[in-house]
Design a protein around this motif. Structure first.
Motif: not given
Length: 104
Positions: A28-32, A38-44
């Motif tokens: 997770l840490k190396a992948g980020l 990647i982190v996407l935000e949709e509808k909260g």
């Protein structure tokens, strides 16, 4: 003793996530850091997306984890069942009793 009714605010892995022995998302840490995740935000809700899966067959497996306010359900309330059992046992005994809960 942990309160189980507080909302959990962390990434919860989906079934398509690769997990290590401890149940954490592997890499997770190396992948980020390398933009594999990647982190996407949709509808909260925040979604952790794996960008290395490009084909249409793997498109549904891109969502690795979801971050949302979620509460855990109490499956078995030990304290409530113990109190009900104590009341049932003391019903036949003469006298007056006071029930108190002591949680340390």
């Amino acid at each position: 003793m942990e309160n189980t009714n507080t909302p959990i605010d962390k990434f919860i892995p989906t079934s398509s996530a690769r997990l290590n022995k401890q149940g954490n998302i592997s890499g997770l840490k190396a992948g980020l850091g390398s933009k594999k995740f990647i982190v996407l935000e949709e509808k909260g809700k925040k979604y952790l997306i794996d960008t290395s899966k490009k084909s249409k067959k793997q498109h549904s497996k891109r969502v690795v984890a979801v971050r949302e306010n979620k509460k855990r359900k109490v499956i078995f309330d030990f304290f409530q069942n113990a109190e009900d059992g104590a009341r049932l046992a003391l019903n036949d005994v003469n006298g007056s009793y006071r029930f108190t809960k002591r949680i340390n």
